[in-house]
Design a protein around this motif. Structure first.
Motif, PDB file in Angstrom:
ATOM      1  N   PHE A  19       0.834  -1.199   0.000  1.00 18.86           N
ATOM      2  CA  PHE A  19       0.000   0.000   0.000  1.00 18.86           C
ATOM      3  C   PHE A  19       0.865   1.243   0.000  1.00 18.86           C
ATOM      4  O   PHE A  19       2.061   1.195   0.293  1.00 18.86           O
ATOM      5  CB  PHE A  19      -0.920   0.013   1.225  1.00 18.86           C
ATOM      6  CG  PHE A  19      -0.192   0.239   2.526  1.00 18.86           C
ATOM      7  CD1 PHE A  19      -0.097   1.513   3.076  1.00 18.86           C
ATOM      8  CD2 PHE A  19       0.422  -0.809   3.197  1.00 18.86           C
ATOM      9  CE1 PHE A  19       0.582   1.736   4.261  1.00 18.86           C
ATOM     10  CE2 PHE A  19       1.091  -0.601   4.386  1.00 18.86           C
ATOM     11  CZ  PHE A  19       1.176   0.675   4.925  1.00 18.86           C
ATOM     12  N   ASP A  20       0.239   2.367  -0.322  1.00 19.67           N
ATOM     13  CA  ASP A  20       0.917   3.659  -0.237  1.00 19.67           C
ATOM     14  C   ASP A  20       0.093   4.672   0.563  1.00 19.67           C
ATOM     15  O   ASP A  20       0.519   5.791   0.779  1.00 19.67           O
ATOM     16  CB  ASP A  20       1.235   4.209  -1.631  1.00 19.67           C
ATOM     17  CG  ASP A  20       0.000   4.376  -2.502  1.00 19.67           C
ATOM     18  OD1 ASP A  20      -1.144   4.308  -1.986  1.00 19.67           O
ATOM     19  OD2 ASP A  20       0.178   4.565  -3.710  1.00 19.67           O
ATOM     20  N   ASN A  21      -1.083   4.272   0.993  1.00 25.08           N
ATOM     21  CA  ASN A  21      -2.034   5.125   1.718  1.00 25.08           C
ATOM     22  C   ASN A  21      -2.382   6.396   0.942  1.00 25.08           C
ATOM     23  O   ASN A  21      -2.790   7.394   1.523  1.00 25.08           O
ATOM     24  CB  ASN A  21      -1.562   5.450   3.136  1.00 25.08           C
ATOM     25  CG  ASN A  21      -2.040   4.399   4.136  1.00 25.08           C
ATOM     26  OD1 ASN A  21      -2.824   3.518   3.795  1.00 25.08           O
ATOM     27  ND2 ASN A  21      -1.565   4.482   5.360  1.00 25.08           N
ATOM     28  N   LYS A  22      -2.226   6.340  -0.371  1.00 22.41           N
ATOM     29  CA  LYS A  22      -2.704   7.412  -1.251  1.00 22.41           C
ATOM     30  C   LYS A  22      -3.755   6.805  -2.179  1.00 22.41           C
ATOM     31  O   LYS A  22      -4.916   7.134  -2.106  1.00 22.41           O
ATOM     32  CB  LYS A  22      -1.548   8.024  -2.035  1.00 22.41           C
ATOM     33  CG  LYS A  22      -0.582   8.770  -1.124  1.00 22.41           C
ATOM     34  CD  LYS A  22       0.602   9.296  -1.884  1.00 22.41           C
ATOM     35  CE  LYS A  22       1.550   9.941  -0.879  1.00 22.41           C
ATOM     36  NZ  LYS A  22       2.888  10.060  -1.333  1.00 22.41           N
ATOM     37  N   GLU A  23      -3.300   5.887  -3.042  1.00 27.66           N
ATOM     38  CA  GLU A  23      -4.232   5.187  -3.934  1.00 27.66           C
ATOM     39  C   GLU A  23      -4.649   3.834  -3.379  1.00 27.66           C
ATOM     40  O   GLU A  23      -5.731   3.352  -3.680  1.00 27.66           O
ATOM     41  CB  GLU A  23      -3.593   5.017  -5.313  1.00 27.66           C
ATOM     42  CG  GLU A  23      -3.360   6.340  -6.031  1.00 27.66           C
ATOM     43  CD  GLU A  23      -2.723   6.150  -7.393  1.00 27.66           C
ATOM     44  OE1 GLU A  23      -2.799   5.040  -7.943  1.00 27.66           O
ATOM     45  OE2 GLU A  23      -2.157   7.123  -7.897  1.00 27.66           O
ATOM     46  N   ILE A  24      -3.769   3.231  -2.596  1.00 32.41           N
ATOM     47  CA  ILE A  24      -4.062   1.922  -2.006  1.00 32.41           C
ATOM     48  C   ILE A  24      -3.917   2.035  -0.493  1.00 32.41           C
ATOM     49  O   ILE A  24      -2.842   2.364   0.012  1.00 32.41           O
ATOM     50  CB  ILE A  24      -3.110   0.836  -2.553  1.00 32.41           C
ATOM     51  CG1 ILE A  24      -3.269   0.696  -4.067  1.00 32.41           C
ATOM     52  CG2 ILE A  24      -3.382  -0.501  -1.864  1.00 32.41           C
ATOM     53  CD1 ILE A  24      -2.302  -0.281  -4.708  1.00 32.41           C
ATOM     54  N   ALA A  25      -5.002   1.740   0.222  1.00 31.65           N
ATOM     55  CA  ALA A  25      -5.000   1.833   1.689  1.00 31.65           C
ATOM     56  C   ALA A  25      -4.420   0.560   2.311  1.00 31.65           C
ATOM     57  O   ALA A  25      -4.543  -0.537   1.759  1.00 31.65           O
ATOM     58  CB  ALA A  25      -6.431   2.047   2.198  1.00 31.65           C
ATOM     59  N   GLU A  26      -3.818   0.726   3.464  1.00 30.23           N
ATOM     60  CA  GLU A  26      -3.298  -0.408   4.223  1.00 30.23           C
ATOM     61  C   GLU A  26      -4.430  -1.344   4.633  1.00 30.23           C
ATOM     62  O   GLU A  26      -5.571  -0.915   4.802  1.00 30.23           O
ATOM     63  CB  GLU A  26      -2.555   0.089   5.462  1.00 30.23           C
ATOM     64  CG  GLU A  26      -3.456   0.802   6.452  1.00 30.23           C
ATOM     65  CD  GLU A  26      -2.694   1.516   7.546  1.00 30.23           C
ATOM     66  OE1 GLU A  26      -2.904   1.150   8.721  1.00 30.23           O
ATOM     67  OE2 GLU A  26      -1.905   2.428   7.234  1.00 30.23           O
ATOM     68  N   ASN A  27      -4.111  -2.629   4.790  1.00 31.25           N
ATOM     69  CA  ASN A  27      -5.074  -3.620   5.270  1.00 31.25           C
ATOM     70  C   ASN A  27      -6.358  -3.637   4.446  1.00 31.25           C
ATOM     71  O   ASN A  27      -7.448  -3.843   4.975  1.00 31.25           O
ATOM     72  CB  ASN A  27      -5.423  -3.366   6.746  1.00 31.25           C
ATOM     73  CG  ASN A  27      -4.324  -3.808   7.693  1.00 31.25           C
ATOM     74  OD1 ASN A  27      -3.750  -4.880   7.538  1.00 31.25           O
ATOM     75  ND2 ASN A  27      -4.030  -2.985   8.674  1.00 31.25           N
TER      76      ASN A  27
END
Length: 159
Positions: A19-27
């Motif tokens: 993830f990058d917590n911009k386009e793809i969130a963690e978990n």
């Protein structure tokens, strides 16, 4: 069965998925799928809601990743499951949903978040009981917990 945990030292592990917590969130579903596409082992955080649902979520509260206020342990899964993660299309997954996505295709490590809930072990067990686990390590006091290893049910350390 894996007899040693030495493999973990040499295995790339996607912490909370890729993830990058911009386009793809963690978990998230997307972070799990991205890790699987690159054949990474995956570490996911597991918390338990007020209604005893094991969910894939790290924080004590929902506010950092969603527009929902409140603590995980005082919220029902039905009230938060449709909350989007960081405004994406990804939603909060139950542990059962995450297990269905991974489906044994890559190694999965679960980081069980601390909980004040009395029966949090039971909620996690209920999600895991039908998943084929190849290696299991339990830290802490798990007096009444049965676990499944390679399709066999073990209760209190006995088959």
């Amino acid at each position: 069965m894996i007899k040693s945990s030495d493999w973990i030292k040499n295995t790339p592990i996607a912490h909370r998925g890729l993830f990058d917590n911009k386009e793809i969130a963690e978990n998230s579903y997307s972070s799990i799928k991205k890790a699987m596409e690159t054949n990474h082992a995956i570490e996911l955080d597991v918390s338990v809601t007020q209604d005893d649902t094991a969910i894939i979520f790290h924080d004590e509260t929902f506010s950092r990743l969603t527009n929902v206020d409140g603590y995980v342990t005082s919220s029902n899964y039905s009230d938060v499951k449709d909350a989007t993660l960081l405004g994406s299309t990804d939603k909060i997954l139950s542990l059962t949903e995450a297990l269905e996505i991974v489906d044994g295709k890559v190694p999965l490590l679960l980081d069980i978040m601390p909980s004040s809930k009395a029966n949090f072990e039971r909620a996690i067990y209920e999600a895991l009981k039908n998943y084929k686990v190849l290696h299991w390590r339990v830290d802490g006091n798990q007096e009444d917990l049965s676990i499944t290893i390679e399709g066999k049910i073990f209760a209190d350390g006995n088959e």
